[in-house]
Design a protein around this motif. Structure first.
Motif, mmCIF file in Angstrom:
data_model
loop_
_atom_site.group_PDB
_atom_site.id
_atom_site.type_symbol
_atom_site.label_atom_id
_atom_site.label_comp_id
_atom_site.label_asym_id
_atom_site.label_seq_id
_atom_site.Cartn_x
_atom_site.Cartn_y
_atom_site.Cartn_z
ATOM 1 N N PRO A 1 0.835 -1.211 0.000
ATOM 2 C CA PRO A 1 0.000 0.000 0.000
ATOM 3 C C PRO A 1 0.868 1.258 0.000
ATOM 4 C CG PRO A 1 -0.011 -1.016 2.171
ATOM 5 C CD PRO A 1 0.752 -1.943 1.257
ATOM 6 N N LEU A 2 0.341 2.298 -0.593
ATOM 7 C CA LEU A 2 1.052 3.578 -0.629
ATOM 8 C C LEU A 2 1.439 4.029 0.775
ATOM 9 C CD1 LEU A 2 2.152 5.949 -2.267
ATOM 10 C CD2 LEU A 2 -0.140 6.935 -2.246
ATOM 11 N N SER A 3 0.651 3.682 1.766
ATOM 12 C CA SER A 3 0.945 4.082 3.149
ATOM 13 C C SER A 3 2.233 3.447 3.684
ATOM 14 C CB SER A 3 -0.224 3.721 4.067
ATOM 15 O OG SER A 3 -0.446 2.314 4.063
ATOM 16 N N ALA A 4 2.709 2.363 3.066
ATOM 17 C CA ALA A 4 3.952 1.711 3.494
ATOM 18 C C ALA A 4 5.177 2.253 2.765
ATOM 19 C CB ALA A 4 3.860 0.197 3.277
ATOM 20 N N VAL A 5 4.956 3.099 1.754
ATOM 21 C CA VAL A 5 6.070 3.660 0.987
ATOM 22 C C VAL A 5 6.766 4.724 1.819
ATOM 23 C CG1 VAL A 5 6.690 4.998 -1.072
ATOM 24 C CG2 VAL A 5 5.022 3.122 -1.243
ATOM 25 N N ALA A 6 8.083 4.583 1.933
ATOM 26 C CA ALA A 6 8.884 5.532 2.713
ATOM 27 C C ALA A 6 9.423 6.659 1.839
ATOM 28 C CB ALA A 6 10.034 4.804 3.403
ATOM 29 N N ALA A 7 9.789 6.328 0.602
ATOM 30 C CA ALA A 7 10.363 7.324 -0.304
ATOM 31 C C ALA A 7 10.331 6.799 -1.728
ATOM 32 C CB ALA A 7 11.801 7.653 0.096
ATOM 33 N N ILE A 8 10.470 7.723 -2.655
ATOM 34 C CA ILE A 8 10.546 7.391 -4.076
ATOM 35 C C ILE A 8 11.816 8.036 -4.611
ATOM 36 C CG2 ILE A 8 9.425 7.649 -6.314
ATOM 37 C CD1 ILE A 8 6.761 7.916 -4.645
ATOM 38 N N HIS A 9 12.606 7.266 -5.318
ATOM 39 C CA HIS A 9 13.880 7.732 -5.856
ATOM 40 C C HIS A 9 13.797 7.672 -7.381
ATOM 41 C CE1 HIS A 9 15.403 6.988 -1.753
ATOM 42 N NE2 HIS A 9 14.646 5.915 -1.830
ATOM 43 N N VAL A 10 14.094 8.788 -8.042
ATOM 44 C CA VAL A 10 13.931 8.880 -9.493
ATOM 45 C C VAL A 10 15.108 9.647 -10.088
ATOM 46 C CG1 VAL A 10 12.419 9.696 -11.356
ATOM 47 C CG2 VAL A 10 11.422 8.955 -9.195
ATOM 48 N N ASP A 11 15.519 9.220 -11.279
ATOM 49 C CA ASP A 11 16.548 9.958 -12.000
ATOM 50 C C ASP A 11 16.053 11.337 -12.391
ATOM 51 O OD1 ASP A 11 19.024 8.547 -12.454
ATOM 52 O OD2 ASP A 11 17.889 7.095 -13.649
ATOM 53 N N ALA A 12 16.947 12.299 -12.401
ATOM 54 C CA ALA A 12 16.648 13.640 -12.904
ATOM 55 C C ALA A 12 16.578 13.576 -14.434
ATOM 56 C CB ALA A 12 17.731 14.620 -12.460
ATOM 57 N N PRO A 13 15.928 14.542 -15.068
ATOM 58 C CA PRO A 13 15.783 14.526 -16.530
ATOM 59 C C PRO A 13 17.112 14.425 -17.281
ATOM 60 C CG PRO A 13 14.376 16.217 -15.599
ATOM 61 C CD PRO A 13 15.222 15.682 -14.472
ATOM 62 N N GLU A 14 18.167 15.023 -16.737
ATOM 63 C CA GLU A 14 19.445 14.997 -17.452
ATOM 64 C C GLU A 14 20.088 13.609 -17.508
ATOM 65 O OE1 GLU A 14 20.065 16.777 -13.333
ATOM 66 O OE2 GLU A 14 18.813 17.303 -15.032
ATOM 67 N N ALA A 15 19.560 12.651 -16.775
ATOM 68 C CA ALA A 15 20.081 11.280 -16.805
ATOM 69 C C ALA A 15 19.450 10.439 -17.911
ATOM 70 C CB ALA A 15 19.863 10.603 -15.456
ATOM 71 N N ALA A 16 18.390 10.936 -18.539
ATOM 72 C CA ALA A 16 17.594 10.130 -19.475
ATOM 73 C C ALA A 16 18.421 9.510 -20.597
ATOM 74 C CB ALA A 16 16.455 10.964 -20.044
ATOM 75 N N GLU A 17 19.302 10.257 -21.199
ATOM 76 C CA GLU A 17 20.093 9.730 -22.318
ATOM 77 C C GLU A 17 21.010 8.590 -21.851
ATOM 78 O OE1 GLU A 17 23.537 11.359 -25.292
ATOM 79 O OE2 GLU A 17 21.848 12.704 -24.902
ATOM 80 N N ALA A 18 21.678 8.788 -20.731
ATOM 81 C CA ALA A 18 22.564 7.751 -20.195
ATOM 82 C C ALA A 18 21.777 6.522 -19.758
ATOM 83 C CB ALA A 18 23.386 8.302 -19.029
ATOM 84 N N VAL A 19 20.600 6.732 -19.189
ATOM 85 C CA VAL A 19 19.759 5.616 -18.738
ATOM 86 C C VAL A 19 19.251 4.823 -19.937
ATOM 87 C CG1 VAL A 19 17.570 5.031 -17.606
ATOM 88 C CG2 VAL A 19 19.155 6.648 -16.528
ATOM 89 N N ALA A 20 18.823 5.507 -20.986
ATOM 90 C CA ALA A 20 18.353 4.808 -22.196
ATOM 91 C C ALA A 20 19.471 3.956 -22.790
ATOM 92 C CB ALA A 20 17.833 5.813 -23.218
ATOM 93 N N ALA A 21 20.669 4.512 -22.837
ATOM 94 C CA ALA A 21 21.810 3.759 -23.378
ATOM 95 C C ALA A 21 22.134 2.555 -22.493
ATOM 96 C CB ALA A 21 23.028 4.677 -23.498
ATOM 97 N N ALA A 22 22.074 2.739 -21.180
ATOM 98 C CA ALA A 22 22.368 1.636 -20.258
ATOM 99 C C ALA A 22 21.305 0.548 -20.342
ATOM 100 C CB ALA A 22 22.482 2.164 -18.831
ATOM 101 N N ALA A 23 20.043 0.931 -20.451
ATOM 102 C CA ALA A 23 18.975 -0.064 -20.566
ATOM 103 C C ALA A 23 19.148 -0.919 -21.817
ATOM 104 C CB ALA A 23 17.610 0.623 -20.572
ATOM 105 N N ALA A 24 19.685 -0.313 -22.876
ATOM 106 C CA ALA A 24 19.888 -1.046 -24.132
ATOM 107 C C ALA A 24 21.000 -2.085 -24.036
ATOM 108 C CB ALA A 24 20.183 -0.062 -25.266
ATOM 109 N N VAL A 25 21.916 -1.917 -23.077
ATOM 110 C CA VAL A 25 23.073 -2.835 -22.994
ATOM 111 C C VAL A 25 23.172 -3.561 -21.658
ATOM 112 C CG1 VAL A 25 24.402 -1.485 -24.683
ATOM 113 C CG2 VAL A 25 24.676 -1.020 -22.225
ATOM 114 N N ILE A 26 22.108 -3.517 -20.847
ATOM 115 C CA ILE A 26 22.183 -4.097 -19.504
ATOM 116 C C ILE A 26 22.522 -5.586 -19.543
ATOM 117 C CG2 ILE A 26 19.669 -4.391 -19.338
ATOM 118 C CD1 ILE A 26 21.981 -3.556 -16.408
#
Length: 163
Positions: free
Chosen positions: A101-126
């Motif tokens: 449940p959402l009530s058990a969530v302590a925090a949410i961690h997300v990449d900033a927009p400037e990470a998108a290009e590096a993340v897309a490239a990493a996802a392609a070669v994971i």
């Protein structure tokens, strides 16, 4: 137990609309006895951060599996009970029993927009990185150089609105 759940932006949207987080295959990461044994030293905080980073790497696999996913790693941290240790897998891997449940969530961690290009490239070669390809590991490192931003659970609607 605090667990770190790999996720995607689409999964965050589902969390907001349903009020529950559903981990793929029930997989999560945590500070387990096996993880503690894998490190010669380190505080609980440092070892929990290692588990969070493993969840962020697993998020890349989820991004790679989505056809039109947004290339930003997501990790949802939550406090849950009924966790099953999985030392047969990697040291920090655990299984959770069902939706969180959402009530058990302590925090949410997300990449900033400037990470998108590096993340897309990493996802392609994971997968290649997992198999030891040095070029793929270098690409993966570029994504992992980006720190995840921290959001409180009540900020989820605003976070999604800004995407």
């Amino acid at each position: 137990m605090r667990v770190y759940l790999p996720a995607t932006i689409a999964m965050l949207r589902d969390l907001e609309s349903s009020g529950e987080f559903r981990a793929r295959s029930g997989t999560a990461f945590a500070l387990t006895p096996a993880l503690r044994e894998a490190y010669v030293s380190g505080s609980d905080e440092e070892l929990e951060y290692a588990a969070l980073l493993d969840a962020a790497r697993a998020s890349l696999r989820l991004i790679a599996a989505e056809e039109k996913g947004e290339p930003r790693r997501v990790v949802v941290s939550a406090d849950v009970s009924g966790v099953t240790l999985r030392p047969d897998l990697d040291a920090p891997v655990v299984r959770i029993g069902g939706p969180i449940p959402l009530s058990a969530v302590a925090a949410i961690h997300v990449d900033a927009p400037e990470a998108a290009e590096a993340v897309a490239a990493a996802a392609a070669v994971i997968d290649a990185a997992d198999l030891g390809d040095p070029d793929a590991e270098f690409t993966l490192g570029d994504a992992e150089d980006h720190e995840l931003a921290w959001y409180a659970p009540q900020e989820l609607p605003f976070l999604l609105e800004l995407l």
